[in-house]
Motif scaffolding. Structure first.
Motif, PDB file in Angstrom:
ATOM      1  N   LEU A   1       8.191  -0.284   2.883  1.00 27.66           N
ATOM      2  CA  LEU A   1       7.773  -1.278   1.898  1.00 27.66           C
ATOM      3  C   LEU A   1       8.065  -2.697   2.371  1.00 27.66           C
ATOM      4  CD1 LEU A   1       9.014   0.450  -1.385  1.00 27.66           C
ATOM      5  CD2 LEU A   1       6.822   0.712  -0.190  1.00 27.66           C
ATOM      6  N   THR A   2       9.071  -2.858   3.223  1.00 29.47           N
ATOM      7  CA  THR A   2       9.505  -4.181   3.673  1.00 29.47           C
ATOM      8  C   THR A   2       9.339  -4.375   5.169  1.00 29.47           C
ATOM      9  OG1 THR A   2      11.139  -4.294   1.893  1.00 29.47           O
ATOM     10  CG2 THR A   2      11.462  -5.771   3.769  1.00 29.47           C
ATOM     11  N   HIS A   3       9.751  -3.394   5.945  1.00 28.42           N
ATOM     12  CA  HIS A   3       9.746  -3.542   7.402  1.00 28.42           C
ATOM     13  C   HIS A   3       8.316  -3.498   7.954  1.00 28.42           C
ATOM     14  CE1 HIS A   3      10.742  -2.809  11.625  1.00 28.42           C
ATOM     15  NE2 HIS A   3      11.937  -3.302  11.316  1.00 28.42           N
ATOM     16  N   PRO A   4       8.019  -4.346   8.959  1.00 33.02           N
ATOM     17  CA  PRO A   4       6.650  -4.379   9.509  1.00 33.02           C
ATOM     18  C   PRO A   4       6.231  -3.133  10.264  1.00 33.02           C
ATOM     19  CG  PRO A   4       8.104  -5.886  10.710  1.00 33.02           C
ATOM     20  CD  PRO A   4       8.854  -5.435   9.499  1.00 33.02           C
ATOM     21  N   TYR A   5       7.109  -2.162  10.451  1.00 34.20           N
ATOM     22  CA  TYR A   5       6.660  -0.875  10.974  1.00 34.20           C
ATOM     23  C   TYR A   5       5.573  -0.272  10.079  1.00 34.20           C
ATOM     24  CZ  TYR A   5       9.806   0.234  14.904  1.00 34.20           C
ATOM     25  OH  TYR A   5      10.443   0.296  16.130  1.00 34.20           O
ATOM     26  N   GLY A   6       5.523  -0.699   8.833  1.00 35.07           N
ATOM     27  CA  GLY A   6       4.536  -0.145   7.911  1.00 35.07           C
ATOM     28  C   GLY A   6       3.123  -0.633   8.151  1.00 35.07           C
ATOM     29  N   GLN A   7       2.959  -1.701   8.916  1.00 33.60           N
ATOM     30  CA  GLN A   7       1.614  -2.227   9.153  1.00 33.60           C
ATOM     31  C   GLN A   7       0.994  -1.558  10.381  1.00 33.60           C
ATOM     32  OE1 GLN A   7       3.017  -6.255   9.463  1.00 33.60           O
ATOM     33  NE2 GLN A   7       2.715  -6.327  11.682  1.00 33.60           N
ATOM     34  N   PRO A   8      -0.301  -1.253  10.347  1.00 36.14           N
ATOM     35  CA  PRO A   8      -0.934  -0.565  11.484  1.00 36.14           C
ATOM     36  C   PRO A   8      -1.059  -1.493  12.682  1.00 36.14           C
ATOM     37  CG  PRO A   8      -2.583  -1.153   9.842  1.00 36.14           C
ATOM     38  CD  PRO A   8      -1.247  -1.473   9.239  1.00 36.14           C
ATOM     39  N   THR A   9      -0.919  -0.944  13.870  1.00 36.98           N
ATOM     40  CA  THR A   9      -1.029  -1.749  15.086  1.00 36.98           C
ATOM     41  C   THR A   9      -2.394  -2.401  15.211  1.00 36.98           C
ATOM     42  OG1 THR A   9       0.606  -0.392  16.247  1.00 36.98           O
ATOM     43  CG2 THR A   9      -0.921  -1.648  17.610  1.00 36.98           C
ATOM     44  N   ILE A  10      -3.436  -1.704  14.819  1.00 38.70           N
ATOM     45  CA  ILE A  10      -4.781  -2.276  14.899  1.00 38.70           C
ATOM     46  C   ILE A  10      -4.999  -3.348  13.839  1.00 38.70           C
ATOM     47  CG2 ILE A  10      -5.914  -0.603  13.350  1.00 38.70           C
ATOM     48  CD1 ILE A  10      -8.295  -0.629  15.319  1.00 38.70           C
ATOM     49  N   GLY A  11      -4.170  -3.350  12.787  1.00 41.67           N
ATOM     50  CA  GLY A  11      -4.334  -4.294  11.677  1.00 41.67           C
ATOM     51  C   GLY A  11      -5.246  -3.725  10.610  1.00 41.67           C
ATOM     52  N   TRP A  12      -5.081  -4.216   9.388  1.00 41.57           N
ATOM     53  CA  TRP A  12      -6.024  -3.871   8.332  1.00 41.57           C
ATOM     54  C   TRP A  12      -7.322  -4.650   8.572  1.00 41.57           C
ATOM     55  CZ3 TRP A  12      -4.171   0.218   6.033  1.00 41.57           C
ATOM     56  CH2 TRP A  12      -2.790   0.354   5.833  1.00 41.57           C
ATOM     57  N   MET A  13      -8.410  -4.196   7.991  1.00 45.24           N
ATOM     58  CA  MET A  13      -9.707  -4.816   8.255  1.00 45.24           C
ATOM     59  C   MET A  13      -9.702  -6.309   7.929  1.00 45.24           C
ATOM     60  SD  MET A  13     -12.673  -4.307   9.538  1.00 45.24           S
ATOM     61  CE  MET A  13     -13.139  -2.572   9.435  1.00 45.24           C
ATOM     62  N   SER A  14      -9.117  -6.676   6.802  1.00 44.56           N
ATOM     63  CA  SER A  14      -9.100  -8.097   6.435  1.00 44.56           C
ATOM     64  C   SER A  14      -8.252  -8.924   7.395  1.00 44.56           C
ATOM     65  CB  SER A  14      -8.577  -8.271   5.003  1.00 44.56           C
ATOM     66  OG  SER A  14      -7.265  -7.765   4.869  1.00 44.56           O
ATOM     67  N   ASP A  15      -7.256  -8.282   8.016  1.00 49.67           N
ATOM     68  CA  ASP A  15      -6.467  -8.973   9.036  1.00 49.67           C
ATOM     69  C   ASP A  15      -7.334  -9.289  10.253  1.00 49.67           C
ATOM     70  OD1 ASP A  15      -4.049  -8.712   7.565  1.00 49.67           O
ATOM     71  OD2 ASP A  15      -3.715  -6.717   8.398  1.00 49.67           O
ATOM     72  N   ILE A  16      -8.046  -8.279  10.736  1.00 50.29           N
ATOM     73  CA  ILE A  16      -8.833  -8.435  11.962  1.00 50.29           C
ATOM     74  C   ILE A  16      -9.914  -9.495  11.778  1.00 50.29           C
ATOM     75  CG2 ILE A  16     -10.284  -7.260  13.660  1.00 50.29           C
ATOM     76  CD1 ILE A  16      -8.971  -4.617  12.709  1.00 50.29           C
ATOM     77  N   GLU A  17     -10.608  -9.447  10.657  1.00 49.15           N
ATOM     78  CA  GLU A  17     -11.736 -10.358  10.474  1.00 49.15           C
ATOM     79  C   GLU A  17     -11.308 -11.806  10.281  1.00 49.15           C
ATOM     80  OE1 GLU A  17     -13.920  -8.790   7.210  1.00 49.15           O
ATOM     81  OE2 GLU A  17     -12.433  -9.339   5.705  1.00 49.15           O
ATOM     82  N   ASN A  18     -10.009 -12.046  10.112  1.00 47.97           N
ATOM     83  CA  ASN A  18      -9.527 -13.423   9.973  1.00 47.97           C
ATOM     84  C   ASN A  18      -8.762 -13.919  11.201  1.00 47.97           C
ATOM     85  OD1 ASN A  18     -10.157 -14.575   7.198  1.00 47.97           O
ATOM     86  ND2 ASN A  18      -9.403 -12.546   6.660  1.00 47.97           N
ATOM     87  N   LEU A  19      -8.718 -13.114  12.259  1.00 50.65           N
ATOM     88  CA  LEU A  19      -8.093 -13.564  13.497  1.00 50.65           C
ATOM     89  C   LEU A  19      -9.020 -14.523  14.234  1.00 50.65           C
ATOM     90  CD1 LEU A  19      -6.574 -10.212  14.853  1.00 50.65           C
ATOM     91  CD2 LEU A  19      -5.369 -12.081  13.705  1.00 50.65           C
ATOM     92  N   THR A  20      -8.434 -15.561  14.817  1.00 52.17           N
ATOM     93  CA  THR A  20      -9.210 -16.527  15.581  1.00 52.17           C
ATOM     94  C   THR A  20      -8.697 -16.592  17.013  1.00 52.17           C
ATOM     95  OG1 THR A  20      -7.746 -18.388  15.044  1.00 52.17           O
ATOM     96  CG2 THR A  20      -9.563 -17.928  13.512  1.00 52.17           C
ATOM     97  N   ARG A  21      -9.548 -17.101  17.895  1.00 51.72           N
ATOM     98  CA  ARG A  21      -9.132 -17.236  19.281  1.00 51.72           C
ATOM     99  C   ARG A  21      -7.965 -18.206  19.402  1.00 51.72           C
ATOM    100  NH1 ARG A  21     -13.210 -19.995  22.926  1.00 51.72           N
ATOM    101  NH2 ARG A  21     -11.702 -21.682  23.080  1.00 51.72           N
TER     102      ARG A  21
END
Length: 494
Positions: free
Chosen positions: A228-248
């Motif tokens: 619930l707190t530690h970032p181990y809970g987030q997927p390595t590939i990222g959630w879809m909304s994470d990926i689509e907001n990444l910039t160069r």
């Protein structure tokens, strides 16, 4: 299987020529002034060498607005540099700059969601496509790969995990300078060309391999519910909304901050002369400036105080996972979990396989492993597929019965010895290649602080007693420390 198979012992002598007692003598360490750690082992059995670079930065080190960036960077760092992967960087660069301005404007507009302007989005998408087509005229595809391949390189690859990012290659030993030239150039002059095209590729990878795959989707949800707190809970590939907001721009900043010598461990194993190799690596990497130290993850996962259950309804065959929070690598109880994992879930002689697959026939497959990382406290996970007509609930009960048995009935000493013998054999087999040893050296230097974990691990496992196993099982295999995830087929029973 994870780090339980990481002991160098008697059989290593015959399979690889490296005995545990002498591995410390075989490994040559060199730390450069910029912080890069170099680990070398001479092996003259063939005129080849494996070179691995491990960066101490993975998805666990990402901030909330960076999720997925380490994985995307893994893709991007194959795209080339200012001299490789381009026909004319001076002409290409202004176009790349225009792409970034346009793409950032498009990303910002799309981030408004329902308040975004569809006309503006359409215009920006058209402009971006035009610029990307123009930039593509200067791109030389896969030039890194072609260079390595033409010079006898094999196994050129990379992988990103929660704990780190690794780039690897095996090649003729007389081509080691080519490796040094390419990798030092990449570290200093990487160009993240085709960034938004590759971002779309990763988004499609996420749709195909995670969102559309029930077992992968269950795994992601299971891990996210466990942390619930530690970032181990987030997927390595990222959630879809994470990926689509990444910039160069954001990726370049992350790269320049952390993909630096002070965060890098290099292992070179094979037909080398260590003194000459140190001089070579110093010549190519020694002048590179250090970056920022990767800050430690300070988030602590609160103690779980009740069972969590995750159900995924999907058009898929039933499957289930059960996880328990446990300490990270190289802690006293972690060595006990190494033994427990072997007893319960390692191969056809394990208790789970014999009792649930062969005897009771309630499952078709079952295994036990640690996840999703090692550097920080993690999970002991059991994964199983029920055998029809048996249900997830029957498998869950059978697994729990075996866990409870560990609490009450001491493991026989002969079973502990069998485990030690198997560990020795498996590790000897894995260390039979230059790449296997290079991987272990970089991984354990990064996750435990010293590659010597490999030589110390077996001795510590050998001290594990039946009473230790009972104590750890009673402390961790509790209902309040348990998370259960399962797939229910639409219209089927749990």
């Amino acid at each position: 299987m994870r780090h339980i198979l990481l002991i160098v012992f008697l059989l290593v002598l015959t399979v690889t020529g490296i005995h545990a007692a002498t591995l410390e003598e075989k490994v040559v360490e060199h730390t450069m002034k910029n912080g890069m750690k170099l680990l070398m082992v001479e092996r003259h059995t063939s005129p080849t060498v494996s070179a691995w670079i491990r960066f101490r930065v993975g998805s666990v080190d990402e901030r909330s607005d960076e999720r997925g960036i380490a994985h995307l960077l893994e893709h991007m760092l194959f795209k080339g540099t200012t001299t490789l992967g381009t026909k004319d960087f001076a002409a290409e660069k202004p176009i790349l700059d225009s792409i970034e301005v346009t793409a950032r404007a498009l990303t910002a507009e799309k981030a408004k969601r329902e308040k975004s302007d569809t006309v503006t989005i359409a215009a920006l998408e058209k402009q971006l496509a035009k610029l990307e087509a123009e930039a593509s005229k200067y791109v030389i595809k896969d030039e890194f790969f072609e260079l390595y391949s033409k010079n006898g390189g094999t196994g050129y690859n990379a992988f990103t995990s929660r704990d780190g990012t690794t780039y690897l290659i095996s090649l003729p030993s007389n081509k080691l300078e080519l490796w040094a030239a390419i990798e030092s150039d990449r570290l200093q002059n990487a160009v993240l060309r085709e960034f938004y095209t590759e971002r779309s590729v990763v988004m499609e990878e996420r749709r195909r391999s995670y969102d559309a795959d029930p077992e992968s989707k269950l795994w992601e949800t299971f891990v996210a519910a466990s942390f619930l707190t530690h970032p181990y809970g987030q997927p390595t590939i990222g959630w879809m909304s994470d990926i689509e907001n990444l910039t160069r721009t954001k990726a370049e900043q992350f790269f320049h901050n952390y993909y630096a010598p002070n965060n890098a461990i290099v292992a070179i194993v094979g037909d080398i002369n260590t003194k000459e190799t140190i001089a070579l690596v110093e010549r190519y990497f020694g002048t590179i400036k250090p970056g920022k130290a990767v800050p430690p993850v300070t988030a602590l996962e609160p103690k779980q105080s009740g069972e969590r259950r995750i159900e995924l309804v999907a058009e898929a065959e039933p499957t289930m996972m059960m996880g328990f929070h446990k300490p990270g690598i190289a802690t006293p109880d972690d060595y006990v979990f190494d033994v427990i994992s072997m007893i319960l879930g390692s191969g056809r002689t394990s208790r789970f396989y014999k009792k649930l697959v062969i005897e009771a026939q309630v499952a078709t497959e079952i295994g036990a492993f640690d996840a999703p990382g090692s550097r920080y406290p993690n999970l002991f996970v059991i994964s199983a597929n029920p055998r029809a007509p048996h249900t997830v609930k029957e498998v869950e009960d059978a697994i729990q019965a075996e866990l409870d048995l560990l609490k009450t009935t001491p493991v026989a000493e002969r079973d502990l010895q069998r485990i030690l013998n198997k560990i020795e054999y498996e590790e000897a087999r894995r260390m039979g290649t230059n790449g296997g040893l290079a991987r272990n050296l970089t991984e354990y230097e990064a996750t435990t602080g010293s590659w010597r974990y490999m030589t110390e691990n077996r001795a510590k496992i050998a001290k594990v007693t039946p009473a230790d196993i009972q104590r750890v099982a009673a402390a961790y295999f509790t209902r309040e420390n348990r998370t259960v995830g399962f797939i229910t087929k639409k219209g089927g029973d749990k």
